[in-house]
Design a protein around this motif. Structure first.
Motif, PDB file in Angstrom:
ATOM      1  N   VAL A   1      36.753  -0.918  61.209  1.00  0.00           N
ATOM      2  CA  VAL A   1      37.285  -0.634  62.554  1.00  0.00           C
ATOM      3  C   VAL A   1      36.474  -1.384  63.601  1.00  0.00           C
ATOM      4  O   VAL A   1      37.028  -1.959  64.547  1.00  0.00           O
ATOM      5  CB  VAL A   1      37.268   0.879  62.836  1.00  0.00           C
ATOM      6  N   LEU A   2      35.164  -1.435  63.432  1.00  0.00           N
ATOM      7  CA  LEU A   2      34.325  -2.141  64.411  1.00  0.00           C
ATOM      8  C   LEU A   2      34.659  -3.630  64.439  1.00  0.00           C
ATOM      9  O   LEU A   2      34.742  -4.245  65.503  1.00  0.00           O
ATOM     10  CB  LEU A   2      32.850  -1.921  64.096  1.00  0.00           C
ATOM     11  N   ALA A   3      34.914  -4.207  63.286  1.00  0.00           N
ATOM     12  CA  ALA A   3      35.309  -5.626  63.242  1.00  0.00           C
ATOM     13  C   ALA A   3      36.660  -5.814  63.932  1.00  0.00           C
ATOM     14  O   ALA A   3      36.877  -6.808  64.642  1.00  0.00           O
ATOM     15  CB  ALA A   3      35.369  -6.095  61.787  1.00  0.00           C
ATOM     16  N   ALA A   4      37.550  -4.838  63.765  1.00  0.00           N
ATOM     17  CA  ALA A   4      38.867  -4.913  64.429  1.00  0.00           C
ATOM     18  C   ALA A   4      38.724  -4.810  65.947  1.00  0.00           C
ATOM     19  O   ALA A   4      39.443  -5.475  66.700  1.00  0.00           O
ATOM     20  CB  ALA A   4      39.776  -3.807  63.900  1.00  0.00           C
ATOM     21  N   ILE A   5      37.781  -4.001  66.405  1.00  0.00           N
ATOM     22  CA  ILE A   5      37.530  -3.900  67.852  1.00  0.00           C
ATOM     23  C   ILE A   5      37.040  -5.254  68.369  1.00  0.00           C
ATOM     24  O   ILE A   5      37.471  -5.736  69.419  1.00  0.00           O
ATOM     25  CB  ILE A   5      36.510  -2.794  68.153  1.00  0.00           C
ATOM     26  N   ARG A   6      36.178  -5.879  67.581  1.00  0.00           N
ATOM     27  CA  ARG A   6      35.645  -7.205  67.990  1.00  0.00           C
ATOM     28  C   ARG A   6      36.771  -8.213  68.186  1.00  0.00           C
ATOM     29  O   ARG A   6      36.770  -9.005  69.121  1.00  0.00           O
ATOM     30  CB  ARG A   6      34.670  -7.699  66.917  1.00  0.00           C
ATOM     31  N   GLU A   7      37.761  -8.153  67.298  1.00  0.00           N
ATOM     32  CA  GLU A   7      38.862  -9.126  67.334  1.00  0.00           C
ATOM     33  C   GLU A   7      40.003  -8.702  68.257  1.00  0.00           C
ATOM     34  O   GLU A   7      40.918  -9.468  68.499  1.00  0.00           O
ATOM     35  CB  GLU A   7      39.417  -9.317  65.907  1.00  0.00           C
ATOM     36  N   HIS A   8      39.952  -7.485  68.751  1.00  0.00           N
ATOM     37  CA  HIS A   8      41.098  -6.924  69.472  1.00  0.00           C
ATOM     38  C   HIS A   8      41.298  -7.616  70.820  1.00  0.00           C
ATOM     39  O   HIS A   8      40.340  -7.819  71.584  1.00  0.00           O
ATOM     40  CB  HIS A   8      40.895  -5.420  69.676  1.00  0.00           C
ATOM     41  N   ALA A   9      42.535  -7.930  71.127  1.00  0.00           N
ATOM     42  CA  ALA A   9      42.841  -8.676  72.367  1.00  0.00           C
ATOM     43  C   ALA A   9      42.369  -7.896  73.600  1.00  0.00           C
ATOM     44  O   ALA A   9      41.886  -8.472  74.570  1.00  0.00           O
ATOM     45  CB  ALA A   9      44.343  -8.937  72.445  1.00  0.00           C
ATOM     46  N   ALA A  10      42.480  -6.587  73.548  1.00  0.00           N
ATOM     47  CA  ALA A  10      42.150  -5.777  74.741  1.00  0.00           C
ATOM     48  C   ALA A  10      40.663  -5.451  74.824  1.00  0.00           C
ATOM     49  O   ALA A  10      40.209  -4.824  75.784  1.00  0.00           O
ATOM     50  CB  ALA A  10      42.956  -4.473  74.716  1.00  0.00           C
ATOM     51  N   SER A  11      39.903  -5.910  73.830  1.00  0.00           N
ATOM     52  CA  SER A  11      38.467  -5.592  73.830  1.00  0.00           C
ATOM     53  C   SER A  11      37.795  -6.117  75.105  1.00  0.00           C
ATOM     54  O   SER A  11      36.853  -5.522  75.620  1.00  0.00           O
ATOM     55  CB  SER A  11      37.824  -6.219  72.586  1.00  0.00           C
ATOM     56  N   ARG A  12      38.369  -7.200  75.617  1.00  0.00           N
ATOM     57  CA  ARG A  12      37.768  -7.806  76.828  1.00  0.00           C
ATOM     58  C   ARG A  12      37.983  -6.936  78.065  1.00  0.00           C
ATOM     59  O   ARG A  12      37.353  -7.138  79.094  1.00  0.00           O
ATOM     60  CB  ARG A  12      38.379  -9.186  77.062  1.00  0.00           C
ATOM     61  N   THR A  13      38.888  -5.951  77.959  1.00  0.00           N
ATOM     62  CA  THR A  13      39.144  -5.102  79.141  1.00  0.00           C
ATOM     63  C   THR A  13      38.061  -4.031  79.302  1.00  0.00           C
ATOM     64  O   THR A  13      38.012  -3.340  80.308  1.00  0.00           O
ATOM     65  CB  THR A  13      40.502  -4.376  78.996  1.00  0.00           C
ATOM     66  N   VAL A  14      37.203  -3.911  78.294  1.00  0.00           N
ATOM     67  CA  VAL A  14      36.145  -2.893  78.364  1.00  0.00           C
ATOM     68  C   VAL A  14      34.860  -3.536  78.886  1.00  0.00           C
ATOM     69  O   VAL A  14      34.445  -4.587  78.391  1.00  0.00           O
ATOM     70  CB  VAL A  14      35.883  -2.288  76.962  1.00  0.00           C
ATOM     71  N   ASP A  15      34.266  -2.911  79.900  1.00  0.00           N
ATOM     72  CA  ASP A  15      32.951  -3.373  80.373  1.00  0.00           C
ATOM     73  C   ASP A  15      31.908  -2.800  79.413  1.00  0.00           C
ATOM     74  O   ASP A  15      31.344  -1.725  79.629  1.00  0.00           O
ATOM     75  CB  ASP A  15      32.702  -2.890  81.808  1.00  0.00           C
ATOM     76  N   TRP A  16      31.646  -3.559  78.330  1.00  0.00           N
ATOM     77  CA  TRP A  16      30.779  -3.042  77.248  1.00  0.00           C
ATOM     78  C   TRP A  16      29.380  -2.746  77.736  1.00  0.00           C
ATOM     79  O   TRP A  16      28.645  -1.955  77.130  1.00  0.00           O
ATOM     80  CB  TRP A  16      30.769  -4.044  76.090  1.00  0.00           C
ATOM     81  N   SER A  17      28.986  -3.384  78.858  1.00  0.00           N
ATOM     82  CA  SER A  17      27.621  -3.143  79.359  1.00  0.00           C
ATOM     83  C   SER A  17      27.439  -1.726  79.899  1.00  0.00           C
ATOM     84  O   SER A  17      26.325  -1.283  80.156  1.00  0.00           O
ATOM     85  CB  SER A  17      27.294  -4.140  80.478  1.00  0.00           C
ATOM     86  N   ARG A  18      28.587  -1.027  80.050  1.00  0.00           N
ATOM     87  CA  ARG A  18      28.516   0.351  80.566  1.00  0.00           C
ATOM     88  C   ARG A  18      28.802   1.388  79.473  1.00  0.00           C
ATOM     89  O   ARG A  18      29.008   2.563  79.744  1.00  0.00           O
ATOM     90  CB  ARG A  18      29.519   0.525  81.715  1.00  0.00           C
ATOM     91  N   VAL A  19      28.837   0.921  78.210  1.00  0.00           N
ATOM     92  CA  VAL A  19      29.131   1.822  77.092  1.00  0.00           C
ATOM     93  C   VAL A  19      27.841   2.152  76.336  1.00  0.00           C
ATOM     94  O   VAL A  19      27.068   1.251  75.969  1.00  0.00           O
ATOM     95  CB  VAL A  19      30.151   1.197  76.121  1.00  0.00           C
ATOM     96  N   ASP A  20      27.622   3.432  76.115  1.00  0.00           N
ATOM     97  CA  ASP A  20      26.505   3.903  75.285  1.00  0.00           C
ATOM     98  C   ASP A  20      26.986   4.092  73.855  1.00  0.00           C
ATOM     99  O   ASP A  20      28.025   4.730  73.635  1.00  0.00           O
ATOM    100  CB  ASP A  20      25.957   5.232  75.824  1.00  0.00           C
ATOM    101  N   PHE A  21      26.260   3.557  72.906  1.00  0.00           N
ATOM    102  CA  PHE A  21      26.633   3.628  71.486  1.00  0.00           C
ATOM    103  C   PHE A  21      25.672   4.566  70.764  1.00  0.00           C
ATOM    104  O   PHE A  21      24.448   4.376  70.822  1.00  0.00           O
ATOM    105  CB  PHE A  21      26.571   2.241  70.841  1.00  0.00           C
ATOM    106  N   TYR A  22      26.229   5.555  70.107  1.00  0.00           N
ATOM    107  CA  TYR A  22      25.460   6.494  69.283  1.00  0.00           C
ATOM    108  C   TYR A  22      25.999   6.424  67.869  1.00  0.00           C
ATOM    109  O   TYR A  22      27.018   5.777  67.609  1.00  0.00           O
ATOM    110  CB  TYR A  22      25.618   7.923  69.828  1.00  0.00           C
ATOM    111  N   TRP A  23      25.315   7.124  66.940  1.00  0.00           N
ATOM    112  CA  TRP A  23      25.809   7.201  65.563  1.00  0.00           C
ATOM    113  C   TRP A  23      26.078   8.656  65.189  1.00  0.00           C
ATOM    114  O   TRP A  23      25.347   9.553  65.632  1.00  0.00           O
ATOM    115  CB  TRP A  23      24.805   6.564  64.600  1.00  0.00           C
TER     116      TRP A  23
END
Ligand SMILES: O=C(O)[C@H](O)[C@@H](O)[C@H](O)[C@H](O)COP(=O)(O)O
Length: 237
Positions: free
Chosen positions: A45-67
């Motif tokens: 799924v993470l690889a699919a997010i990387r390739e996803h056309a709309a991924s660029r619409t997310v300001d990833w610098s404002r996303v916190d990633f946890y596990w």
């Protein structure tokens, strides 16, 4: 519940929902949070997010990633969910490194002290206060486990601590750190992932009348819970 004819189609569907959920959260708040899962489906799924056309619409610098969970092994061990997530996605999008919150490794600041490592992550999660994570990904195991919450094991019974150590994982390696049910249930949206015929029995049980306290049947999102299945995993429904 959504059923997809292939793993690739399933991953694209999950990626679409993750991007939408994060973009929606960022439209309302300065930051958003995503809980990552280990496992084959979770990493795909993470690889699919990387390739996803709309991924660029997310300001990833404002996303916190946890596990949701992590194997308690050295940081460079191939079993680390963190390594797989960085390779599949985090190394390829413009994240803020300070917003990536991996669970401690067994050769980190806490050394091989699993209890101390789990306690440190517990404090990190507690610092979020009562607000939950925005989107939580959970791969489903053949026994119906999610994160490192396994049927009948002590971590499943934890109702207070948001993060605990696991020393008896039936899925190797045995030592892990995991979020617990209470904190998963505070997530706004929970997406469960199951692919392949080996998951069909767990899926049918979890979505059936006699789910009992199967971990996959015990989690839900505060506002939304979606099961993403391929046709093989849905074959006993
Ligand atoms: O660290 C882990 O092992 C995972 O977090 C675990 O919960 C995984 O998601 C399931 O076991 C499904 O794994 P697969 O998708 O590889 O079957």
């Amino acid at each position: 519940m959504t059923v997809h004819e292939s793993t690739a189609v399933l991953c694209e569907a999950v990626a679409t929902e993750v991007v939408r959920g994060l973009a929606d959260a960022l439209s309302r708040r300065p930051s958003a949070s995503l809980v990552l899962t280990g496992g084959r489906a979770g990493t795909a799924v993470l690889a699919a997010i990387r390739e996803h056309a709309a991924s660029r619409t997310v300001d990833w610098s404002r996303v916190d990633f946890y596990w949701g969970d992590e194997r308690f092994v050295p940081a460079d061990h191939p079993d680390r969910n963190e390594s797989q997530a960085r390779h599949a996605l985090l190394d390829h999008i413009p994240v803020d490194p300070a917003r990536i919150h991996p669970m401690p490794a067994s050769d980190g600041v806490h050394g091989n002290d699993l209890v101390a490592a789990a306690a440190a992550y517990r404090e990190l999660v507690r610092a979020m206060g009562q607000e939950g994570f925005d989107v939580c990904l959970l791969g489903v195991g053949e026994d119906g486990h999610v994160a490192s919450l396994f049927p009948g094991l002590p971590a499943m019974s934890e109702r207070d601590l948001p993060v605990v150590a696991v020393t008896d994982s039936p899925k190797p390696p045995p030592s892990r750190i995991t979020l617990t049910l209470p904190v998963i249930r505070r997530c706004d949206e929970v997406f469960l992932l199951a692919t392949g015929s080996a998951k069909a029995s767990a899926v049918a049980t979890a979505l059936g009348a006699n789910a009992d306290n199967l971990p996959a049947a015990s989690v839900s999102g505060a506002s939304r819970t979606v099961w993403f299945l391929d046709t093989a995993a849905a074959s006993e429904l």
